[in-house]
Design a protein around this motif. Structure first.
Motif, PDB file in Angstrom:
ATOM      1  N   VAL A   4      -8.684 -15.043 -20.901  1.00 17.37           N
ATOM      2  CA  VAL A   4      -8.455 -16.358 -20.311  1.00 17.37           C
ATOM      3  C   VAL A   4      -9.451 -16.662 -19.188  1.00 17.37           C
ATOM      4  CG1 VAL A   4      -6.006 -16.351 -20.901  1.00 17.37           C
ATOM      5  CG2 VAL A   4      -6.750 -15.442 -18.671  1.00 17.37           C
ATOM      6  N   ALA A   5     -10.313 -15.709 -18.862  1.00 15.25           N
ATOM      7  CA  ALA A   5     -11.293 -15.914 -17.795  1.00 15.25           C
ATOM      8  C   ALA A   5     -12.581 -15.168 -18.138  1.00 15.25           C
ATOM      9  CB  ALA A   5     -10.743 -15.438 -16.452  1.00 15.25           C
ATOM     10  N   TYR A   6     -13.709 -15.797 -17.828  1.00 20.58           N
ATOM     11  CA  TYR A   6     -15.031 -15.204 -18.083  1.00 20.58           C
ATOM     12  C   TYR A   6     -15.941 -15.511 -16.899  1.00 20.58           C
ATOM     13  CZ  TYR A   6     -13.477 -14.616 -22.881  1.00 20.58           C
ATOM     14  OH  TYR A   6     -12.770 -14.234 -23.997  1.00 20.58           O
ATOM     15  N   ASP A   7     -16.853 -14.601 -16.635  1.00 26.21           N
ATOM     16  CA  ASP A   7     -17.834 -14.840 -15.573  1.00 26.21           C
ATOM     17  C   ASP A   7     -18.822 -15.929 -15.974  1.00 26.21           C
ATOM     18  OD1 ASP A   7     -17.365 -12.553 -13.480  1.00 26.21           O
ATOM     19  OD2 ASP A   7     -17.217 -11.620 -15.454  1.00 26.21           O
ATOM     20  N   VAL A   8     -19.246 -15.917 -17.248  1.00 24.78           N
ATOM     21  CA  VAL A   8     -20.191 -16.916 -17.757  1.00 24.78           C
ATOM     22  C   VAL A   8     -19.673 -17.438 -19.089  1.00 24.78           C
ATOM     23  CG1 VAL A   8     -22.545 -17.382 -18.533  1.00 24.78           C
ATOM     24  CG2 VAL A   8     -22.154 -15.792 -16.634  1.00 24.78           C
ATOM     25  N   VAL A   9     -19.611 -18.757 -19.215  1.00 26.71           N
ATOM     26  CA  VAL A   9     -19.332 -19.398 -20.498  1.00 26.71           C
ATOM     27  C   VAL A   9     -20.596 -20.132 -20.922  1.00 26.71           C
ATOM     28  CG1 VAL A   9     -18.022 -21.175 -21.728  1.00 26.71           C
ATOM     29  CG2 VAL A   9     -16.858 -19.628 -20.133  1.00 26.71           C
ATOM     30  N   ILE A  10     -21.117 -19.809 -22.101  1.00 27.27           N
ATOM     31  CA  ILE A  10     -22.306 -20.454 -22.653  1.00 27.27           C
ATOM     32  C   ILE A  10     -21.852 -21.389 -23.759  1.00 27.27           C
ATOM     33  CG2 ILE A  10     -24.516 -20.119 -23.824  1.00 27.27           C
ATOM     34  CD1 ILE A  10     -24.629 -17.318 -22.540  1.00 27.27           C
ATOM     35  N   ILE A  11     -22.136 -22.673 -23.591  1.00 34.07           N
ATOM     36  CA  ILE A  11     -21.741 -23.677 -24.584  1.00 34.07           C
ATOM     37  C   ILE A  11     -22.911 -23.872 -25.536  1.00 34.07           C
ATOM     38  CG2 ILE A  11     -20.905 -26.020 -24.967  1.00 34.07           C
ATOM     39  CD1 ILE A  11     -19.898 -26.002 -22.065  1.00 34.07           C
ATOM     40  N   GLY A  12     -22.786 -23.305 -26.735  1.00 35.62           N
ATOM     41  CA  GLY A  12     -23.854 -23.357 -27.731  1.00 35.62           C
ATOM     42  C   GLY A  12     -24.422 -21.977 -27.976  1.00 35.62           C
ATOM     43  N   GLY A  13     -24.312 -21.517 -29.228  1.00 33.93           N
ATOM     44  CA  GLY A  13     -24.737 -20.154 -29.538  1.00 33.93           C
ATOM     45  C   GLY A  13     -25.965 -20.063 -30.406  1.00 33.93           C
ATOM     46  N   ALA A  14     -26.763 -21.140 -30.477  1.00 35.36           N
ATOM     47  CA  ALA A  14     -27.999 -21.081 -31.255  1.00 35.36           C
ATOM     48  C   ALA A  14     -29.075 -20.351 -30.448  1.00 35.36           C
ATOM     49  CB  ALA A  14     -28.424 -22.483 -31.684  1.00 35.36           C
ATOM     50  N   MET A  15     -30.336 -20.646 -30.699  1.00 33.53           N
ATOM     51  CA  MET A  15     -31.432 -19.808 -30.193  1.00 33.53           C
ATOM     52  C   MET A  15     -31.407 -19.647 -28.673  1.00 33.53           C
ATOM     53  SD  MET A  15     -33.929 -18.102 -31.572  1.00 33.53           S
ATOM     54  CE  MET A  15     -35.646 -17.597 -31.576  1.00 33.53           C
ATOM     55  N   LEU A  16     -31.286 -20.732 -27.931  1.00 33.77           N
ATOM     56  CA  LEU A  16     -31.377 -20.654 -26.484  1.00 33.77           C
ATOM     57  C   LEU A  16     -30.123 -20.060 -25.862  1.00 33.77           C
ATOM     58  CD1 LEU A  16     -33.228 -24.004 -26.176  1.00 33.77           C
ATOM     59  CD2 LEU A  16     -34.053 -21.895 -25.113  1.00 33.77           C
ATOM     60  N   GLY A  17     -28.950 -20.426 -26.384  1.00 38.19           N
ATOM     61  CA  GLY A  17     -27.724 -19.827 -25.874  1.00 38.19           C
ATOM     62  C   GLY A  17     -27.671 -18.340 -26.130  1.00 38.19           C
TER      63      GLY A  17
ATOM     64  N   ALA B 273     -26.034 -25.052 -23.273  1.00 41.26           N
ATOM     65  CA  ALA B 273     -27.055 -24.740 -24.276  1.00 41.26           C
ATOM     66  C   ALA B 273     -26.669 -25.396 -25.595  1.00 41.26           C
ATOM     67  CB  ALA B 273     -27.203 -23.229 -24.437  1.00 41.26           C
ATOM     68  N   ALA B 274     -26.175 -26.607 -25.518  1.00 40.02           N
ATOM     69  CA  ALA B 274     -25.587 -27.278 -26.677  1.00 40.02           C
ATOM     70  C   ALA B 274     -26.596 -28.031 -27.532  1.00 40.02           C
ATOM     71  CB  ALA B 274     -24.487 -28.232 -26.219  1.00 40.02           C
ATOM     72  N   GLY B 275     -27.895 -27.841 -27.290  1.00 39.18           N
ATOM     73  CA  GLY B 275     -28.899 -28.439 -28.150  1.00 39.18           C
ATOM     74  C   GLY B 275     -28.819 -29.947 -28.170  1.00 39.18           C
TER      75      GLY B 275
ATOM     76  N   ALA C 235     -23.883 -34.904 -24.360  1.00 42.34           N
ATOM     77  CA  ALA C 235     -22.431 -35.080 -24.406  1.00 42.34           C
ATOM     78  C   ALA C 235     -21.721 -34.021 -23.581  1.00 42.34           C
ATOM     79  CB  ALA C 235     -21.952 -35.035 -25.857  1.00 42.34           C
ATOM     80  N   VAL C 236     -22.237 -32.794 -23.596  1.00 43.59           N
ATOM     81  CA  VAL C 236     -21.632 -31.730 -22.790  1.00 43.59           C
ATOM     82  C   VAL C 236     -21.803 -32.024 -21.306  1.00 43.59           C
ATOM     83  CG1 VAL C 236     -21.837 -29.284 -22.165  1.00 43.59           C
ATOM     84  CG2 VAL C 236     -21.800 -29.959 -24.580  1.00 43.59           C
ATOM     85  N   ALA C 237     -22.981 -32.481 -20.908  1.00 46.91           N
ATOM     86  CA  ALA C 237     -23.194 -32.845 -19.503  1.00 46.91           C
ATOM     87  C   ALA C 237     -22.221 -33.947 -19.076  1.00 46.91           C
ATOM     88  CB  ALA C 237     -24.639 -33.295 -19.293  1.00 46.91           C
ATOM     89  N   ALA C 238     -21.991 -34.911 -19.967  1.00 53.81           N
ATOM     90  CA  ALA C 238     -21.079 -36.006 -19.637  1.00 53.81           C
ATOM     91  C   ALA C 238     -19.661 -35.514 -19.400  1.00 53.81           C
ATOM     92  CB  ALA C 238     -21.099 -37.044 -20.758  1.00 53.81           C
ATOM     93  N   MET C 239     -19.249 -34.456 -20.103  1.00 56.99           N
ATOM     94  CA  MET C 239     -17.919 -33.885 -19.863  1.00 56.99           C
ATOM     95  C   MET C 239     -17.782 -33.392 -18.427  1.00 56.99           C
ATOM     96  SD  MET C 239     -17.028 -31.528 -23.154  1.00 56.99           S
ATOM     97  CE  MET C 239     -17.618 -31.962 -24.784  1.00 56.99           C
ATOM     98  N   ALA C 240     -18.907 -32.972 -17.857  1.00 56.64           N
ATOM     99  CA  ALA C 240     -18.889 -32.494 -16.468  1.00 56.64           C
ATOM    100  C   ALA C 240     -19.137 -33.617 -15.476  1.00 56.64           C
ATOM    101  CB  ALA C 240     -19.941 -31.395 -16.290  1.00 56.64           C
TER     102      ALA C 240
END
Length: 402
Positions: free
Chosen positions: A10-23, A218-220, A225-230
């Motif tokens: 339920v908790a993580y130090d780092v959450v990476i949004i997007g698992g393609a090349m850069l994530g 890292a949502a490509g 859209a991810v930035a807008a959520m924040a």
């Protein structure tokens, strides 16, 4: 779309949004940093990566950029790709990859275009790149199948420039990240929650609210859209890029560099007697991230006339395959957006690569991991790419975009 999964914690130090090349590059480098022992979650909405820009990439690397930082990023990328065992090992499973150095050939038909090539070559040479300027006569001598009558200048580099196996590098980024303890889940971030000037959690499509120390966007092509959520805004959106694989009745006499025509169309060697052609429509709007519809008219109206004019042997070709991919295009200055937002310091951007994310992923993933762990860069200084420049209206323009 795969069935969504719930995270193990339920908790993580780092959450990476997007698992393609850069994530995945960022996740991999986090596991290699001895100063980091945290828990990492990578959230990927489509683990098949069928429509990811990574999967549709033409998978090339070059040093012919107009900014010094992009050249240095690419130089490290070439080093990394060609020595995976040193960077990812020790591991006997790791392949020994090579760059197929057919090179890039930029062509200029105007004095303004030629001046850009001269400026770029001087800077590239100072950084150790092998770029050479060629007169039209010299282009014709090296590549006699290229029509040069309208050209003023070309620039060519055949060292650490050409095709590389980007999908294999991507596979190893993911594999090594997982083996290093990174958790990947098929899921989607649907909300980013803020409190006291920081992100404190993300909500997933499956209903979980995951606490986090830092978040990487890292949502490509969905990065805007991810930035807008924040509650943030970046000028990044998908733009269509079209690719064709063609064959000719008579192959060219030697490998064709990735040739960037003044029309904006590019062409390169693919197989022994096949060639990859790329371009986009003159009207180049932002599109929906799910829009991969082919524009069949563009081939006849723009692409084929351009390649047949430049290389007469391409007047008679057969299209073997075609597809549409997306750039995560940065409208501001066509360069990456990285680093934290000043209003939200634990929200880290990794967006807007405008077509060169695959080749820049080794250096960019390393840099983001350094920022996450140390609060600063230990290798290449990526602060020119920080979002501060957008806020200040100070472009860091890359002129060598294809």
């Amino acid at each position: 779309m795969a069935t969504f999964q719930s995270p193990a914690h339920v908790a993580y130090d780092v959450v990476i949004i997007g698992g393609a090349m850069l994530g995945s590059a960022t996740a991999f480098w986090l596991t290699r940093d001895p100063g980091f022992a945290g828990r990492v979650l990578v959230v990927e909405r489509d683990p098949s990566y069928e429509f990811a820009a990574t999967s549709h990439s033409n998978s090339c690397i070059r040093q012919q950029y107009s900014t010094e930082l992009n050249v240095r990023i690419s130089q490290f990328g070439a080093e990394f790709v060609q020595d995976l065992p040193r960077f990812m090992g020790p591991d006997e499973r790791l392949p020994k990859l090579r760059i197929r150095n057919f090179g890039y050939l930029y062509l200029a038909a105007t004095e303004a275009g030629a001046e850009v090539l001269r400026d770029n070559q001087a800077m590239q040479a100072r950084l150790g790149a092998g770029t050479r300027l060629l007169t039209p006569t010299e282009i014709a001598a090296e590549y006699p199948f290229i029509e040069v009558d309208d050209l003023l200048l070309g620039s060519l580099n055949t060292r650490d420039e050409g095709y590389f196996d980007g999908i294999t590098v991507f596979d190893w980024f993911r594999r090594k990240a997982r083996e290093g303890g990174v958790e990947y889940v098929a899921n989607e971030v649907v909300a980013i929650n803020r409190a006291g000037g920081v992100v404190n959690s993300v909500a997933l499509a499956t209903g979980e609210v995951i606490s986090c120390g830092q978040v990487v966007n890292a949502a490509g092509t969905r990065g805007g859209a991810v930035a807008a959520m924040a509650g943030l805004s970046i000028p990044v959106a998908p733009r269509k890029r079209f690719t064709w694989i063609i064959s000719t009745a008579t192959p060219l006499a030697r490998d064709l560099p990735l040739t960037v025509d003044p029309s904006g169309v590019h062409m390169r060697q693919d197989g022994k007697s096949t060639y990859m052609i790329g371009g986009h429509a003159d009207h180049d709007p932002d599109v929906d991230p799910d829009d991969f519809d082919m524009d069949h008219a563009i081939w006849m109206d723009k692409i084929w006339p351009a390649i047949a004019t430049r290389i007469p042997a391409f007047e008679a070709v057969r299209v073997l395959r075609e597809w549409v991919g997306h750039y995560d295009y940065n409208r501001f200055d066509r360069n990456a957006i990285t680093g934290p937002h000043p209003e939200l310091p634990n929200f880290i951007f990794l967006n807007g690569f405008s077509g060169h994310g695959l080749q820049q992923s080794p250096a960019m993933g390393r840099a983001v991991a350094e920022w996450l762990v140390h609060g600063g860069y230990r290798s290449l200084d990526m602060t020119p790419f920080h979002i501060d420049r957008l806020i200040a209206g100070r472009p860091y323009v890359e002129r060598a975009i294809i």
